[in-house]
Scaffold this motif. Sequence first.
Motif, PDB file in Angstrom:
ATOM      1  N   ALA A 112       0.836  -1.206   0.000  1.00 26.97           N
ATOM      2  CA  ALA A 112       0.000   0.000   0.000  1.00 26.97           C
ATOM      3  C   ALA A 112       0.868   1.252   0.000  1.00 26.97           C
ATOM      4  N   ALA A 113       1.919   1.259   0.812  1.00 24.85           N
ATOM      5  CA  ALA A 113       2.826   2.406   0.841  1.00 24.85           C
ATOM      6  C   ALA A 113       3.523   2.562  -0.507  1.00 24.85           C
ATOM      7  N   LEU A 114       3.966   1.454  -1.078  1.00 19.90           N
ATOM      8  CA  LEU A 114       4.588   1.470  -2.393  1.00 19.90           C
ATOM      9  C   LEU A 114       3.599   1.983  -3.440  1.00 19.90           C
ATOM     10  N   GLY A 115       2.350   1.546  -3.326  1.00 20.19           N
ATOM     11  CA  GLY A 115       1.311   1.989  -4.255  1.00 20.19           C
ATOM     12  C   GLY A 115       1.067   3.483  -4.185  1.00 20.19           C
ATOM     13  N   LEU A 116       1.132   4.042  -2.987  1.00 20.66           N
ATOM     14  CA  LEU A 116       0.957   5.485  -2.846  1.00 20.66           C
ATOM     15  C   LEU A 116       2.044   6.213  -3.628  1.00 20.66           C
ATOM     16  N   GLY A 117       3.285   5.776  -3.460  1.00 20.44           N
ATOM     17  CA  GLY A 117       4.381   6.410  -4.190  1.00 20.44           C
ATOM     18  C   GLY A 117       4.246   6.259  -5.690  1.00 20.44           C
ATOM     19  N   ARG A 118       3.854   5.083  -6.126  1.00 25.52           N
ATOM     20  CA  ARG A 118       3.722   4.860  -7.573  1.00 25.52           C
ATOM     21  C   ARG A 118       2.527   5.622  -8.150  1.00 25.52           C
ATOM     22  N   THR A 119       1.490   5.800  -7.340  1.00 25.83           N
ATOM     23  CA  THR A 119       0.342   6.601  -7.792  1.00 25.83           C
ATOM     24  C   THR A 119       0.784   8.034  -8.050  1.00 25.83           C
ATOM     25  N   LEU A 120       1.610   8.568  -7.146  1.00 25.04           N
ATOM     26  CA  LEU A 120       2.128   9.926  -7.347  1.00 25.04           C
ATOM     27  C   LEU A 120       2.977  10.000  -8.613  1.00 25.04           C
ATOM     28  N   ARG A 121       3.780   8.965  -8.856  1.00 25.42           N
ATOM     29  CA  ARG A 121       4.603   8.945 -10.072  1.00 25.42           C
ATOM     30  C   ARG A 121       3.708   8.904 -11.317  1.00 25.42           C
ATOM     31  N   MET A 122       2.628   8.128 -11.272  1.00 22.29           N
ATOM     32  CA  MET A 122       1.698   8.065 -12.404  1.00 22.29           C
ATOM     33  C   MET A 122       1.034   9.429 -12.617  1.00 22.29           C
ATOM     34  N   TYR A 123       0.696  10.089 -11.511  1.00 23.98           N
ATOM     35  CA  TYR A 123       0.114  11.437 -11.581  1.00 23.98           C
ATOM     36  C   TYR A 123       1.091  12.370 -12.287  1.00 23.98           C
ATOM     37  N   ASP A 124       2.350  12.367 -11.834  1.00 20.80           N
ATOM     38  CA  ASP A 124       3.363  13.226 -12.446  1.00 20.80           C
ATOM     39  C   ASP A 124       3.565  12.891 -13.922  1.00 20.80           C
ATOM     40  N   ASP A 125       3.624  11.606 -14.246  1.00 18.87           N
ATOM     41  CA  ASP A 125       3.816  11.201 -15.640  1.00 18.87           C
ATOM     42  C   ASP A 125       2.638  11.645 -16.508  1.00 18.87           C
ATOM     43  N   SER A 126       1.433  11.550 -15.960  1.00 18.34           N
ATOM     44  CA  SER A 126       0.235  11.906 -16.726  1.00 18.34           C
ATOM     45  C   SER A 126       0.117  13.404 -16.951  1.00 18.34           C
ATOM     46  N   LEU A 127       0.447  14.180 -15.919  1.00 14.51           N
ATOM     47  CA  LEU A 127       0.243  15.629 -15.993  1.00 14.51           C
ATOM     48  C   LEU A 127       1.537  16.421 -16.178  1.00 14.51           C
ATOM     49  N   HIS A 128       2.650  15.705 -16.332  1.00 11.95           N
ATOM     50  CA  HIS A 128       3.959  16.346 -16.536  1.00 11.95           C
ATOM     51  C   HIS A 128       4.272  17.338 -15.420  1.00 11.95           C
ATOM     52  N   THR A 129       4.078  16.879 -14.183  1.00 15.86           N
ATOM     53  CA  THR A 129       4.373  17.690 -13.001  1.00 15.86           C
ATOM     54  C   THR A 129       5.492  17.024 -12.216  1.00 15.86           C
ATOM     55  N   GLU A 130       5.857  17.624 -11.108  1.00 10.82           N
ATOM     56  CA  GLU A 130       6.885  17.056 -10.241  1.00 10.82           C
ATOM     57  C   GLU A 130       6.384  17.006  -8.802  1.00 10.82           C
ATOM     58  N   PHE A 131       5.116  16.644  -8.632  1.00 10.72           N
ATOM     59  CA  PHE A 131       4.524  16.580  -7.305  1.00 10.72           C
ATOM     60  C   PHE A 131       5.169  15.500  -6.455  1.00 10.72           C
ATOM     61  N   GLU A 132       5.626  14.414  -7.076  1.00 13.28           N
ATOM     62  CA  GLU A 132       6.220  13.316  -6.312  1.00 13.28           C
ATOM     63  C   GLU A 132       7.408  13.801  -5.483  1.00 13.28           C
ATOM     64  N   ASP A 133       8.257  14.658  -6.066  1.00 13.83           N
ATOM     65  CA  ASP A 133       9.407  15.178  -5.325  1.00 13.83           C
ATOM     66  C   ASP A 133       8.958  16.017  -4.136  1.00 13.83           C
ATOM     67  N   GLU A 134       7.954  16.869  -4.359  1.00 14.54           N
ATOM     68  CA  GLU A 134       7.426  17.691  -3.268  1.00 14.54           C
ATOM     69  C   GLU A 134       6.814  16.802  -2.180  1.00 14.54           C
ATOM     70  N   PHE A 135       6.091  15.786  -2.598  1.00 12.52           N
ATOM     71  CA  PHE A 135       5.485  14.866  -1.640  1.00 12.52           C
ATOM     72  C   PHE A 135       6.555  14.134  -0.840  1.00 12.52           C
ATOM     73  N   ASP A 136       7.607  13.666  -1.524  1.00 13.65           N
ATOM     74  CA  ASP A 136       8.696  12.966  -0.836  1.00 13.65           C
ATOM     75  C   ASP A 136       9.326  13.849   0.234  1.00 13.65           C
ATOM     76  N   ALA A 137       9.526  15.137  -0.092  1.00 14.45           N
ATOM     77  CA  ALA A 137      10.111  16.065   0.883  1.00 14.45           C
ATOM     78  C   ALA A 137       9.173  16.242   2.078  1.00 14.45           C
ATOM     79  N   ARG A 138       7.879  16.389   1.809  1.00 12.80           N
ATOM     80  CA  ARG A 138       6.911  16.539   2.900  1.00 12.80           C
ATOM     81  C   ARG A 138       6.826  15.274   3.746  1.00 12.80           C
ATOM     82  N   LEU A 139       6.865  14.118   3.093  1.00 10.67           N
ATOM     83  CA  LEU A 139       6.808  12.858   3.822  1.00 10.67           C
ATOM     84  C   LEU A 139       8.047  12.682   4.700  1.00 10.67           C
ATOM     85  N   GLN A 140       9.201  13.043   4.178  1.00  8.41           N
ATOM     86  CA  GLN A 140      10.432  12.952   4.973  1.00  8.41           C
ATOM     87  C   GLN A 140      10.331  13.844   6.202  1.00  8.41           C
TER      88      GLN A 140
END
Length: 170
Positions: free
Chosen positions: A125-153
Amino acid sequence: MPYCPNCGGQVNAVHHYCGSCGKALSDIAESESESPIAVERDGFLSLRSLSYVNDLWTGEQEFDRDSVSYKQLSREVSGALGDFARLAMVEDLDLLQLWAAGSKTDLLNTPKEDMNREQIQDWVAALGLGRTLRMYDDSLHTEFEDEFDARLQKLIEVANEELDDDQTPD
């Protein structure tokens, strides 16, 4: 290679559904009492869609937007996104807290090879959350995953500080 009795499309002997017409090819598929993928799980995808995704992932089937399996997968993902939209309408409902409340395992301190089934489900489930963010970024050409990773850290650091404070004798 065997053929589907319904449409004549080629199928692999391990397939539970025909990739062309979606017909159940096995008793397991007809009853859907067992997963065609050797994993017990909860989730929004039907066993047919899981089988289709697994076949795409392993290369046993080619991606085809016109196939019955793709159309079903598309409906299920749309339904799941609609459910997430409903969750998002509830004020003060935090998805991470909601997931964590259902999690009864300690993922950070357990090596993957020592995990039990419940811990593996939480890890996936945790892995899926990260991959969902990557799919979001790939679909919309954004970099939200990096921002999310920083917030999660940062969240992990705060949680660790709170745990250290709770373990310090008064």
